[in-house]
Design a protein around this motif. Structure first.
Motif: not given
Length: 833
Positions: A370-386
């Motif tokens: 389901l992660t493909g439902h979100d823009p790649a940039a948002e997923n990247d930002h989420a990982l970098y916050r973690l």
């Protein structure tokens, strides 16, 4: 029933992370945390009354499987043994195995143990047998810092600790026989249950139990019991069970949906399943009905919980707490905790501990689709916050640890977005607990993002390094440093490469790979010299000197330690300077310069005390104690080394304690207290073996061999000394080889085997010439001279003895007068000079 992982049925589970494995162990009535204890005599009684980490609870709604239960319980009752429960995903293997364990709990007074092996966990490698053994040993009280490094050593220690115990061990989700075989206790009093999606045909003496899907009647009974429905539509129920494929996992989740939607009926639910069953092509190869059940659960979530669920699919690790989840989702911690609890209620996550959650592997795989439902940039930002969250907390926790010096070679990075609240890391205990819980997750993050964020990865690995080293997670530390080094070479600057090389070399030295460590540390030093980074140079030099000392290059090692202490002193790092001086003093002892070593070690002790490092003080005292017994001052040596031992027991780890025990054992041996010497060496050997410290193991074999010789057990002495020699050869320790060869020469001499003695002494002498070890060179020349004289070669024998006498005078050795008298007596012999 479904697997308790898959169905989300396992609640109120007490659990924890060791290496990359979640271990659950204990008994039905347990619930009290057991602190790690190194002594085998205590663990069983404490495990039987309490739990380190609870066995998964039994499922109250367990339904069916009467035939399988009867057969398996009967087989265990008759012969005990090993039993493998296999079947397709979601068929209920774990739930079945846990139910059996609880049924038989009263037969296993020493406890029930649960170990997930993640054979089919999406995004995660199956647990290596060595890591699994580390978790099992930790559950029985073996301190993590004292964990054996090698697989065979861990397996042997595990079998030893299980011998005679009555334990039921559940190995969950095994990938194959190679993973399982080293974990088998090898005791007839233990029973092993294994769950796996594969048939483990290669495991000897294994009783296979294959679970299929539920019969229709049992599937319907299970659904009615879980959903609490009174809907009397047998056709709709039959159709729904067919759509579920009679798979317990799908039945469980669909029953939950119906239970929480009072307005729904069976026919409505059948319609929803029918309309959604083709949506998840990624999971179709596994099982269509399971994917449909997941889709229904997801569709029923509020928008915010859907987003959090998708973000959990981004997390590289296996479990997550509310703080890390908040960082990943970019939301406040309390709101995230509420959403995680909602996901737990909907059986999309399991709660391992209050505030810590884990998705089952299939659900995690579904979330990742389901992660493909979100823009790649948002997923990247989420990982970098973690990543920023882990970096900030790892750095903060590391600063709480004893003797923490930080790494000023890496300027502090300003973290990006952090959650509105952070975990309490204000004490040593809370810092240790956080690092214990998160280090495996951090390692998984580094695997995932190292290439995209090489600089932050080096910082995170640097922050984690002291904890991994102290706790004995050496394999993980090596893997982490290799990963960040590879990416740093490709995508970041020289500073990051040098830091990664220094940590890598330090860990290579820890595991006995001294030649590889020398290469890594030399490369790190060259980079830091080119950059003009004096602290980086000092950090590389102190480790490089230690590697070279083990390789017998004493002159280079002393130069490295001298330069390191000068740099630390100029930078105001007094603890670093004390450590370098301590290492320098130890090598000065090895080359026979005891007078200078005394001054060096006294200064190291003074600086350690000023810096508040009781561990540093104790290490300096061990060196001073050695000088006392080498000089023949045994009372002073005993007092000094006893104090060092007490300090290490109170303030340090098992490795330091073992080093003190070896030094104390030497005094006992030299003063004829052979029983006490044997006890000290044996205790030290147990610690070294547990840690996988090969140099320490060699040292204790060598000293136990000396005791055996002194007490007249010459065959045992030969065996111990031969093992010590082999270990020193494996690690490339040339001075250690020379010591053992001198001991073997003495032993052959005592047995009147002069040719073997002469050969051993000659080989020892050649090694000491290469290493500049004057004390061992003197011993070799003296032994060689005695044996040559005894065999009739008075000329060469006297020359060797004269050379030994000169060295003894230079070293101010206690035996100087005795040797001089022996040489003088040779002139009175027939044919003497």
């Amino acid at each position: 029933m479904a697997d308790s992982e898959e169905a989300g049925e396992a609640r109120n589970i007490a659990s924890g992370v060791t290496g990359s494995v979640v271990v659950q162990a204990g008994v039905i009535h347990g619930g009290v945390h057991i602190h790690h204890q190194p002594h085998e005599s205590a663990w069983r009684s404490r495990l039987s009354a309490t739990s380190i980490l609870s066995m998964r609870r039994d499922v109250a709604a367990f339904t069916g499987r009467e035939d399988e239960l009867r057969d398996l319980v009967g087989a265990i009752g008759e012969a005990g043994g090993i039993h493998a429960i296999d079947g397709m995903p979601g068929v209920g293997k774990t739930t079945f195995a846990v139910h059996v364990a609880h049924l038989l709990a009263d037969r296993f007074p020493d406890g029930l143990m649960f170990l997930p092996l993640h054979g089919h966990t999406a995004g995660q490698r199956p647990v290596e047998p060595g890591a699994a053994l580390a978790s099992l040993l930790a559950a029985t009280g073996v301190d993590a810092q004292a964990m054996p490094a090698g697989l065979d050593d861990r397996a042997a220690l595990w079998r030893h600790r299980m011998a005679g115990s009555r334990v039921l061990l559940l190995l969950d989700d095994a990938v194959g026989h190679e993973q399982v075989r080293p974990l088998l206790p090898g005791s007839a009093t233990c029973v092993v249950l294994i769950t796996s999606r594969r048939r483990l045909e290669s495991v000897e003496d294994l009783n296979p139990v294959s679970l299929g899907v539920l019969p229709r009647s049992e599937a319907e009974a299970l659904f009615i019991r879980l959903s609490r429905t009174r809907d009397a539509d047998p056709e709709a129920l039959a159709e729904l069970m067919e759509l579920c494929g009679y798979l317990p996992l799908a039945i469980n989740l669909l029953a939950g949906r119906l239970r929480h939607h009072p307005s729904w009926n069976l026919r409505h639910l059948v319609g929803k399943v029918s309309r959604t069953k083709d949506r998840l092509a990624e999971l179709r190869a596994e099982n269509l009905a399971v994917a449909s059940a997941f889709q229904l659960s997801y569709d029923d979530l509020p928008v915010a919980e859907r987003q959090l669920f998708r973000r959990l699919g981004l997390h590289p690790g296996t479990d997550i707490d509310s703080f890390a989840a908040a960082a990943l989702d970019g939301r406040p911690v309390d709101a995230t905790a509420d959403r995680l609890d909602a996901l737990y209620t909907d059986h999309l996550v399991d709660e391992l501990l209050p505030g810590r959650y884990r998705c089952h592997d299939l659900i995690r795989e579904y979330a990742r689709t389901l992660t493909g439902h979100d823009p790649a940039a948002e997923n990247d930002h989420a990982l970098y916050r973690l990543l920023d969250y882990y970096l900030h907390c790892a750095t903060t926790a590391g600063a709480r640890l004893p003797d923490h010096r930080g790494n000023a070679a890496l300027p502090r990075l300003k973290p990006g977005h952090l959650p509105d609240r952070l975990p309490d890391l204000g004490s040593v205990r809370s810092a240790r607990e956080w690092l214990d819980a998160e280090h495996a997750n951090i390692g998984s993050c580094l695997d995932r993002v190292a290439r995209d964020r090489p600089v932050r990865s080096v910082y995170l690995a640097d922050a984690l390094q002291p904890h991994l080293e102290f706790r004995g997670h050496w394999a993980l530390a090596l893997a982490v440093q290799r990963t960040v080094l590879e990416t740093a070479r490709e995508r970041s600057g020289e500073r990051e490469q040098a830091v990664a090389l220094t940590h890598l070399g330090r860990m290579q030295r820890r595991v006995g790979a001294h030649a590889e460590a020398e290469k890594s540390l030399s490369a790190a030093l060259a980079i830091q010299v080119g950059r003009g980074d004096e602290l980086g140079q000092a950090n590389a030099l102190i480790n490089l000197g230690a590697a070279r000392a083990r390789l017998g290059n004493y002159r280079a090692a002393m130069a490295d330690f001298t330069r390191a202490q000068e740099l630390y002193g100029r930078l105001g790092d007094q603890l670093g300077r004390a450590n370098a001086l301590k290492d320098l003093g130890e090598v000065q002892i090895l080359v026979g310069d005891r007078e200078t070593a005394t001054t060096t070690l006294a200064l190291a002790r003074e600086l350690s005390v000023a810096a508040g490092s009781r561990r540093g003080e104790a290490n300096a005292l061990i060196g001073l104690g050695r000088i006392h017994y080498l000089s023949g001052d045994y009372p002073e040596a005993t007092e000094t080394l006893s104090r060092a031992h007490r300090l290490h027991v109170e303030h340090s780890g098992p490795l330091d304690e073992a080093n003190a025990l070896v030094a104390l054992g030497r005094v006992h041996h030299l003063t004829g207290q052979y029983r006490r010497a044997d006890e000290a060496f044996t205790a030290a050997h147990d610690i070294y073996t547990g840690l996988g410290h090969r140099h320490g193991q060699a040292a204790t074999h060598k000293n136990i061999g000396r005791v055996r010789q002194a007490t007249g057990d010459l065959p045992a002495a030969v065996a111990e000394l031969t093992r010590a020699h082999d270990l020193h050869v494996e690690t490339g320790d040339r001075n250690g080889q020379a010591e053992v060869l001198n001991d073997l020469g003495s032993l052959h001499e005592a047995r009147s085997r002069l040719p073997e003695a002469i050969d051993a002494y000659r080989r020892a002498w050649r090694l000491t010439v290469e290493t500049d070890s004057l004390p061992q060179q003197a011993i070799a020349l003296e032994g060689l001279g005695r044996c040559l004289v005894e065999s009739g070669d008075t000329g060469e024998g006297t020359e060797s003895l004269q050379a030994a006498l000169e060295l003894c005078r230079q070293l101010k050795a206690p035996r100087t007068a005795q040797l001089a008298a022996f040489i003088a007596s040779l002139s009175d012999r027939p044919g003497g000079r």
